[in-house]
Design a protein around this motif. Sequence first.
Motif, short mmCIF file in Angstrom:
data_model
loop_
_atom_site.label_atom_id
_atom_site.label_comp_id
_atom_site.label_asym_id
_atom_site.label_seq_id
_atom_site.Cartn_x
_atom_site.Cartn_y
_atom_site.Cartn_z
N ALA A 1 4.27 6.75 4.68
CA ALA A 1 3.99 4.92 4.36
C ALA A 1 2.67 4.55 4.34
CB ALA A 1 5.22 4.34 4.65
N LEU A 2 2.16 4.99 6.03
CA LEU A 2 1.15 4.33 6.09
C LEU A 2 -0.10 5.07 5.41
CD1 LEU A 2 1.28 4.15 10.11
CD2 LEU A 2 0.68 2.41 8.36
N VAL A 3 -0.18 6.48 5.20
CA VAL A 3 -0.96 6.96 4.52
C VAL A 3 -1.09 6.51 3.13
CG1 VAL A 3 -1.85 9.43 3.57
CG2 VAL A 3 -0.84 9.14 5.79
N VAL A 4 -0.10 6.19 2.48
CA VAL A 4 -0.04 5.73 1.15
C VAL A 4 -0.59 4.32 0.99
CG1 VAL A 4 1.46 4.87 -0.91
CG2 VAL A 4 2.05 7.25 0.12
N ALA A 5 -0.28 3.43 2.13
CA ALA A 5 -0.75 2.19 1.97
C ALA A 5 -2.32 2.35 2.30
CB ALA A 5 -0.30 1.37 3.43
N GLY A 6 -2.80 3.29 3.17
CA GLY A 6 -4.19 3.23 3.46
C GLY A 6 -4.80 3.61 1.90
N ALA A 7 -4.39 4.67 1.25
CA ALA A 7 -4.81 5.19 0.25
C ALA A 7 -4.92 3.98 -1.06
CB ALA A 7 -4.19 6.30 -0.51
N LEU A 8 -3.85 3.20 -0.89
CA LEU A 8 -3.97 1.99 -1.91
C LEU A 8 -4.84 1.01 -1.64
CD1 LEU A 8 -0.02 1.49 -2.44
CD2 LEU A 8 -1.70 2.44 -3.96
N LEU A 9 -4.98 0.80 -0.36
CA LEU A 9 -6.10 -0.10 -0.10
C LEU A 9 -7.43 0.46 -0.36
CD1 LEU A 9 -4.66 -1.47 3.37
CD2 LEU A 9 -4.74 -2.84 1.10
N VAL A 10 -7.69 1.64 -0.20
CA VAL A 10 -9.03 2.10 -0.32
C VAL A 10 -9.28 2.23 -2.10
CG1 VAL A 10 -10.18 4.27 -0.46
CG2 VAL A 10 -9.25 3.58 1.90
N GLU A 11 -8.31 2.61 -2.55
CA GLU A 11 -8.38 2.76 -4.07
C GLU A 11 -8.59 1.45 -4.69
OE1 GLU A 11 -9.08 5.05 -7.49
OE2 GLU A 11 -8.53 5.93 -5.47
N ARG A 12 -7.77 0.54 -4.46
CA ARG A 12 -7.86 -0.78 -5.14
C ARG A 12 -9.25 -1.49 -4.61
NH1 ARG A 12 -4.73 -0.73 -9.33
NH2 ARG A 12 -4.35 -3.05 -9.27
N PRO B 1 -13.52 -5.63 1.89
CA PRO B 1 -12.71 -5.59 3.10
C PRO B 1 -11.31 -4.68 3.23
CG PRO B 1 -13.60 -7.94 3.05
CD PRO B 1 -13.88 -7.05 1.80
N ARG B 2 -11.01 -4.97 1.96
CA ARG B 2 -9.67 -4.22 1.52
C ARG B 2 -9.93 -2.66 1.60
NH1 ARG B 2 -7.68 -5.85 -4.08
NH2 ARG B 2 -7.53 -7.90 -2.82
N SER B 3 -10.95 -2.35 1.22
CA SER B 3 -11.44 -0.74 1.25
C SER B 3 -11.57 -0.45 2.69
CB SER B 3 -12.53 -0.65 0.25
OG SER B 3 -12.81 0.84 0.48
N ALA B 4 -12.35 -1.31 3.46
CA ALA B 4 -12.41 -0.86 4.74
C ALA B 4 -11.06 -0.84 5.60
CB ALA B 4 -13.31 -2.14 5.20
N LEU B 5 -10.33 -1.88 5.38
CA LEU B 5 -9.02 -1.70 5.98
C LEU B 5 -8.27 -0.47 5.87
CD1 LEU B 5 -6.77 -2.97 7.76
CD2 LEU B 5 -6.04 -4.21 5.91
N GLY B 6 -8.33 0.04 4.80
CA GLY B 6 -7.86 1.02 4.13
C GLY B 6 -8.27 2.54 5.01
N ARG B 7 -9.60 2.61 4.75
CA ARG B 7 -10.37 3.49 5.57
C ARG B 7 -10.15 3.46 7.19
NH1 ARG B 7 -14.05 6.06 2.19
NH2 ARG B 7 -14.04 4.84 0.14
#
Length: 485
Positions: free
Chosen positions: A385-396, A413-419
């Motif tokens: 779930a955490l990896v999917v969440a990080g991927a969604l934040l990076v992608e979006r 910042p959304r992408s930065a949080l995901g990374r």
Amino acid sequence: MERRAGRSPTPPSGRRSSGRSVRRAPEPRWSEPVLALVVLIGAVATTWWRLGPVSRGTVWAEDGGVFLRERLASGVDGTLLRPYAGYLHLVPRLVVDVAVHRPVEQYALTVTAACCVVVAAVAAAVFLLSRDVVPRRWLRLLLAAVPVVLPMAPVEIAGNAANLHWYALVLVPWLFAHRARSWPGAAVVAVLALAATLTELQSVVFLPLLVLAWQPLPSTGPGRHVRRVRSIGAAARLRALPVTVAAVVGCTAQVVTASTTERPSERGHPSPADVVAGYLLQPLAGLWDRRVAPVGGAVADHGGWVLVVPALAVLVVLVLAFLVGPWRARALLVAFAGGSVAVWTAALLANLSANGRWGTLDAAGLAAVGPSRYAAAAGMLLLSALVVAGALLVERGTARSGETRPGGAVHVPRSALGRCVVALVVTTSVTNAAPGASTRSDGPEWAPQVRDAEPACRADPTRVLEVRTAPWSAQVPCVLVLRDR
């Protein structure tokens, strides 16, 4: 044909007149199976290495107990669908059958190797099946690595057939939600779904995800194109039938078995405090330290905020990803996060021994707490779930921050949080990657015992050996020892 004045055509590059950035060129399809093969090989090697030599050569629990005993007594046809502990274990029994056909001296190594291959197959399947939700390949590689790099995996569940069923839980959501693009692909997904559901009872938790497999392909465009895409969408919906039938058949067989078979383990009666505190101390804390005891010691020294703050941070990341993700990704995010809690709670309710009375531990108890095998499955689902969440934040975040219209930069910042989430997962995985203490790290190793017993078997071929395992023992007929000599 003459174009209408005042209307500019869309350039072949994909850039629209609205000023948005150029779309990424599609990656070649041939590289998908190649990367899946790389994932498979890398996962086998990593899982094997993380166990260490002694654990690899030691037989664990049911692998030398009920699974081996029943296989020798009843054959493969009489054991594949035989219930044990209240449910079916198809894949673990297949692994034991493969190992029985090998020289008995190599039984432990064969079981370990076969289990590593199964885990690697799960990783490769996750990489391929998650493409609709996580388009970026480097993020899918990390997602596929979850069952391999889970910090708690080598402690007990990795490399043995007795705990192989836990890995089905990280694969089943992707199988159930997958939109097959061809009939051969649909058949492969159905076979995997049947094998997974006939191995793990708790697969029933994810049955609602089958709705995603029936969703039609998007239909856009005028005139005949609409009708053509709609017909393609209808065919795509029919390709969801094999996995649906397989999932329903497998889950029904498990439910019937659980309803008609008595479980030897006593049911637990955990308090809400035991469930919550145990989840924070085991599946959650086990993501950054597989030993768990150092985290328990920190809680004893500094208070519960040591666990509460990371838990709130994880919750914030999951909620943010849910808010920005597309509906298919949201459904899977809820399935992984909610499934993690459900699997942990079910373990405590179904097994009295699973409850460490986490809600009532004193300082000494917290400092001495060890990892629980029941936390591994919940931890795998939470890490997914955490990896999917990080991927969604990076992608979006990346997609929107690349727009040239005003306000696009607010998504950076959304992408930065995901990374940051992805970097944290990688860091904790690398930190816990090396072989360490496990339930089998002290042996006893299988092969030396069998070799030492060969003279006794030659003297009396009808003898049955008592070969020590962790933590029990196995009865091995001397005819097996002499069969390959």
